[in-house]
Design a protein around this motif. Structure first.
Motif, mmCIF file in Angstrom:
data_model
loop_
_atom_site.group_PDB
_atom_site.id
_atom_site.type_symbol
_atom_site.label_atom_id
_atom_site.label_comp_id
_atom_site.label_asym_id
_atom_site.label_seq_id
_atom_site.Cartn_x
_atom_site.Cartn_y
_atom_site.Cartn_z
ATOM 1 N N ALA A 171 43.355 67.378 33.479
ATOM 2 C CA ALA A 171 44.911 67.704 34.399
ATOM 3 C C ALA A 171 43.557 66.970 36.146
ATOM 4 O O ALA A 171 44.764 66.971 37.448
ATOM 5 N N LEU A 172 43.237 65.752 35.767
ATOM 6 C CA LEU A 172 43.253 64.745 36.566
ATOM 7 C C LEU A 172 43.565 64.224 36.686
ATOM 8 O O LEU A 172 44.882 63.745 36.247
ATOM 9 N N PRO A 173 44.564 63.852 37.410
ATOM 10 C CA PRO A 173 45.555 63.102 38.352
ATOM 11 C C PRO A 173 45.617 61.547 37.824
ATOM 12 O O PRO A 173 46.639 60.742 37.354
ATOM 13 N N TYR A 174 44.479 60.861 37.343
ATOM 14 C CA TYR A 174 44.146 59.036 36.805
ATOM 15 C C TYR A 174 44.229 59.585 34.764
ATOM 16 O O TYR A 174 44.241 58.638 34.269
ATOM 17 N N ALA A 175 44.318 60.715 34.739
ATOM 18 C CA ALA A 175 44.085 61.146 33.286
ATOM 19 C C ALA A 175 45.248 60.272 32.239
ATOM 20 O O ALA A 175 44.783 59.663 30.787
ATOM 21 N N HIS A 176 45.991 60.053 32.235
ATOM 22 C CA HIS A 176 47.336 59.290 31.778
ATOM 23 C C HIS A 176 46.828 57.036 32.054
ATOM 24 O O HIS A 176 47.082 56.751 31.120
ATOM 25 N N ARG A 177 45.933 56.999 32.822
ATOM 26 C CA ARG A 177 45.165 55.646 32.658
ATOM 27 C C ARG A 177 43.772 55.607 32.079
ATOM 28 O O ARG A 177 43.636 54.505 31.835
ATOM 29 N N LEU A 178 43.228 56.672 31.823
ATOM 30 C CA LEU A 178 42.346 56.264 31.410
ATOM 31 C C LEU A 178 42.123 55.344 29.810
ATOM 32 O O LEU A 178 43.055 56.305 28.814
#
Length: 159
Positions: A11-18
């Motif tokens: 659900a984190l807005p930056y999860a796809h960047r991790l």
């Protein structure tokens, strides 16, 4: 002020960047878009580091020093901070769920829009820290009542 519900990692807005973290935390390091999953940090000297839009899952910090570090939009889940020096740190838009902070120094720190869900604080030093809009449960208030009374100069006497 209504406390937001805890979020899951996806659900984190930056999860796809991790990206998975591989390496060591260094003094004055800059860490952005990293996932510290199951990492164990023993006696790390990571002071003045900056953690931005990063996630910590099941990470453990033992006796390290992170003084004057910054945590911006950081998500922590089941993190253990034991004997860790987080003094003079700045926390902004961060959250910690189901964490344990024991013997942790967080004095003279600033926490803005930072939420701790279902965390255990044991012998944590927050002296001189700024907590904007701190929210605690009624049970936590009863546990803190003697220390709060002493701090404001109240003497409570039995009947």
């Amino acid at each position: 002020m209504r406390v937001p519900a805890p979020r899951d990692l996806p659900a984190l807005p930056y999860a796809h960047r991790l990206e998975p973290f591989a390496g060591e935390i260094e003094r004055e390091g800059a860490y952005e878009w990293l996932h510290f999953d199951g990492s164990v940090f023993e006696d790390v000297q990571g002071g003045s580091s900056q953690f931005s839009e990063s996630a910590f899952s099941s990470a453990a910090f033992h006796r390290g020093r992170y003084r004057r570090s910054r945590f911006d939009d950081v998500w922590m889940h089941t993190v253990r901070m034991v004997g860790t020096d987080l003094a003079e740190t700045t926390w902004l838009d961060s959250e910690c769920t189901a964490g344990v902070f024991a013997g942790t120094e967080i004095h003279v720190s600033e926490m803005h829009r930072t939420v701790f869900h279902q965390c255990k604080f044991d012998s944590v030093n927050l002296r001189g820290s700024t907590l904007k809009g701190a929210t605690i449960s009624p049970v936590q208030l009863l546990d803190l009542a003697p220390a709060l009374a002493r701090h404001v100069g109240l003497t409570v006497k039995g009947t």
